[in-house]
Motif scaffolding. Sequence first.
Motif, PDB file in Angstrom:
ATOM      1  N   LEU A 235      38.196  43.390  41.863  1.00  0.00           N
ATOM      2  CA  LEU A 235      39.138  44.880  41.216  1.00  0.00           C
ATOM      3  C   LEU A 235      38.941  44.348  39.524  1.00  0.00           C
ATOM      4  O   LEU A 235      39.119  45.495  39.295  1.00  0.00           O
ATOM      5  CB  LEU A 235      40.233  44.726  41.971  1.00  0.00           C
ATOM      6  CG  LEU A 235      40.649  45.607  41.471  1.00  0.00           C
ATOM      7  CD1 LEU A 235      40.402  46.922  42.103  1.00  0.00           C
ATOM      8  CD2 LEU A 235      42.092  45.919  42.332  1.00  0.00           C
ATOM      9  N   ILE A 236      39.044  43.080  39.381  1.00  0.00           N
ATOM     10  CA  ILE A 236      39.445  42.961  37.468  1.00  0.00           C
ATOM     11  C   ILE A 236      38.227  43.419  36.858  1.00  0.00           C
ATOM     12  O   ILE A 236      37.891  44.103  36.000  1.00  0.00           O
ATOM     13  CB  ILE A 236      40.535  41.367  37.191  1.00  0.00           C
ATOM     14  CG1 ILE A 236      41.452  41.475  38.124  1.00  0.00           C
ATOM     15  CG2 ILE A 236      40.178  40.855  36.109  1.00  0.00           C
ATOM     16  CD1 ILE A 236      42.156  40.248  37.951  1.00  0.00           C
ATOM     17  N   GLU A 237      36.551  42.314  37.817  1.00  0.00           N
ATOM     18  CA  GLU A 237      35.603  42.118  36.685  1.00  0.00           C
ATOM     19  C   GLU A 237      34.788  43.920  36.918  1.00  0.00           C
ATOM     20  O   GLU A 237      33.423  43.444  36.247  1.00  0.00           O
ATOM     21  CB  GLU A 237      34.904  40.517  37.296  1.00  0.00           C
ATOM     22  CG  GLU A 237      35.622  39.533  37.460  1.00  0.00           C
ATOM     23  CD  GLU A 237      34.990  38.636  38.113  1.00  0.00           C
ATOM     24  OE1 GLU A 237      34.171  38.464  38.651  1.00  0.00           O
ATOM     25  OE2 GLU A 237      35.447  37.625  38.239  1.00  0.00           O
ATOM     26  N   THR A 238      35.033  44.459  37.612  1.00  0.00           N
ATOM     27  CA  THR A 238      34.003  45.347  38.034  1.00  0.00           C
ATOM     28  C   THR A 238      35.206  46.841  37.975  1.00  0.00           C
ATOM     29  O   THR A 238      36.039  46.906  38.067  1.00  0.00           O
ATOM     30  CB  THR A 238      33.122  45.546  39.197  1.00  0.00           C
ATOM     31  OG1 THR A 238      34.417  45.811  40.764  1.00  0.00           O
ATOM     32  CG2 THR A 238      32.888  43.898  39.549  1.00  0.00           C
ATOM     33  N   SER A 290      46.137  40.489  40.680  1.00  0.00           N
ATOM     34  CA  SER A 290      45.119  41.649  39.002  1.00  0.00           C
ATOM     35  C   SER A 290      45.886  41.630  38.582  1.00  0.00           C
ATOM     36  O   SER A 290      45.873  42.893  37.657  1.00  0.00           O
ATOM     37  CB  SER A 290      44.695  42.638  40.170  1.00  0.00           C
ATOM     38  OG  SER A 290      45.975  43.507  40.970  1.00  0.00           O
ATOM     39  N   GLY A 291      47.619  41.639  38.129  1.00  0.00           N
ATOM     40  CA  GLY A 291      48.062  41.535  37.465  1.00  0.00           C
ATOM     41  C   GLY A 291      49.343  42.989  37.627  1.00  0.00           C
ATOM     42  O   GLY A 291      49.471  43.977  36.257  1.00  0.00           O
ATOM     43  N   PRO A 295      45.712  50.137  40.933  1.00  0.00           N
ATOM     44  CA  PRO A 295      46.107  50.930  42.326  1.00  0.00           C
ATOM     45  C   PRO A 295      46.010  50.051  43.883  1.00  0.00           C
ATOM     46  O   PRO A 295      44.593  49.744  43.971  1.00  0.00           O
ATOM     47  CB  PRO A 295      45.797  52.496  42.154  1.00  0.00           C
ATOM     48  CG  PRO A 295      44.989  52.785  40.724  1.00  0.00           C
ATOM     49  CD  PRO A 295      44.530  51.212  40.325  1.00  0.00           C
ATOM     50  N   ILE A 296      46.988  50.361  44.269  1.00  0.00           N
ATOM     51  CA  ILE A 296      47.087  49.758  45.640  1.00  0.00           C
ATOM     52  C   ILE A 296      47.362  50.731  46.664  1.00  0.00           C
ATOM     53  O   ILE A 296      48.709  51.438  46.110  1.00  0.00           O
ATOM     54  CB  ILE A 296      47.684  48.457  45.984  1.00  0.00           C
ATOM     55  CG1 ILE A 296      46.983  47.092  44.789  1.00  0.00           C
ATOM     56  CG2 ILE A 296      47.458  48.636  47.663  1.00  0.00           C
ATOM     57  CD1 ILE A 296      47.565  46.197  44.965  1.00  0.00           C
ATOM     58  N   ILE A 297      46.496  51.034  47.556  1.00  0.00           N
ATOM     59  CA  ILE A 297      47.377  52.254  48.886  1.00  0.00           C
ATOM     60  C   ILE A 297      47.618  50.974  50.121  1.00  0.00           C
ATOM     61  O   ILE A 297      46.569  50.440  50.296  1.00  0.00           O
ATOM     62  CB  ILE A 297      46.174  52.593  49.453  1.00  0.00           C
ATOM     63  CG1 ILE A 297      46.028  53.895  48.414  1.00  0.00           C
ATOM     64  CG2 ILE A 297      46.933  53.950  50.105  1.00  0.00           C
ATOM     65  CD1 ILE A 297      44.811  55.127  48.634  1.00  0.00           C
TER      66      ILE A 297
END
Length: 409
Positions: A235-238, A290-291, A295-297
């Motif tokens: 999630l962070i890298e892409t 992820s700090g 967004p998270i559902i």
Amino acid sequence: MYDRIIRPLLFALPIERAHRLVLLALRVVGWIPGGRWLLDRCCAVHHPSLGREVFGRSFPNPVGLAAGFDRNGDAVRELAALGFGFVEVGTVTPRQQAGNPRPRVFRLERDRALVDRMGFPNRGLERTIQRLRRPRHGLIVGCNIGRNASTPPEEAPHDYLKLFRNLYQYADYFSVKLGCDNASNDRAVYTRRYMLGILQPLFDFRRGQNQYRPILLKVSPDMTDEEIDRVADILIETPLDGVVATDGTRARTGLKTSPEALDDIGAGRLGGAPLTQRAIEIVRRIHTRSGGAYPIIGVGGVMTPDDARAMLKAGADLVQLYTGFVCEGPRLVRDICRALIDEAEELTAMRAAEASMQEPEEAGTDSSAAGHSDAAGKADASPAPAAPAEASSDTTDPAAAPRDAADKL
């Protein structure tokens, strides 16, 4: 009415038949002039504090319907009229597929849960496009995409890219379902190589488009902590935009349903109340890793307003219902929205109270400062000490005093 009439009627039917009846009833309401308006007036809750801005989209409220309920997009407008802030259709596959043999969905009423091994039955890509072409009047619709069960894993990227490319102009966001069957053990799909093999062609296609469609990855509650961290790192890298957490679980621990009954049911993913804590834990872990920047559902075990608030506090930006909606009906959407409104109003009142408490303190500080200033002013205005006698006798002319002082110097 739902508890006394509708729910007993639906629960007396086989679950798939009840599901088809609900979708048919919603579509009939949509055909009646003013039917969706009346449904909205009876069920939906509207309030400015419910609005959310997530991955560039404005959601009227943070409560959505998870994928699996309206697989082909047949009743998205009617479901929105029930109060949902967004609807996720699917899982959609490129070709129509019938799914697993029946029976394939089971109620665990003592546990407030469902076991599902449907195998993603749906009408395929073309049918979904036909449904999503219809005007939606601002309704946000996500699309959950997956590969056909007959597609070999090495050819899976072609299925996902075909769906993404053809549905791109009709969906507001996409959630990627990595497995091909909700009855199977799909641990192999959460390797970094497999995930990037699916996602990278989607990123490449999106770069050439004028419109931006967010891409989210749907994760399983059966993932290890290491696998969850791997997803957070991707999630962070892409260019991945977010995560949908979580899907159903294969675990059967801590259930009230007898082991014999569970053996009769067999394989499948379990959703509902037993999943609540694990889903919240995964949301919290991804949010922390992820700090909190993505967004998270949150979905899985949202059965009450308290569950929804716990999911949001754990780091979710939006929540989705499935089993909770099946068990509690549209009133759960209404109750969650009202609870969030009450929470927002309490927070506003608390801030107002804090502000009003600070005002007297500031006023007291100002008056104290004013008192010191007045005292200083009075001191400056007081008469100067009398001059020595010899000095006063030499100063007959007031104007001479400065000259005398200068002469003395």
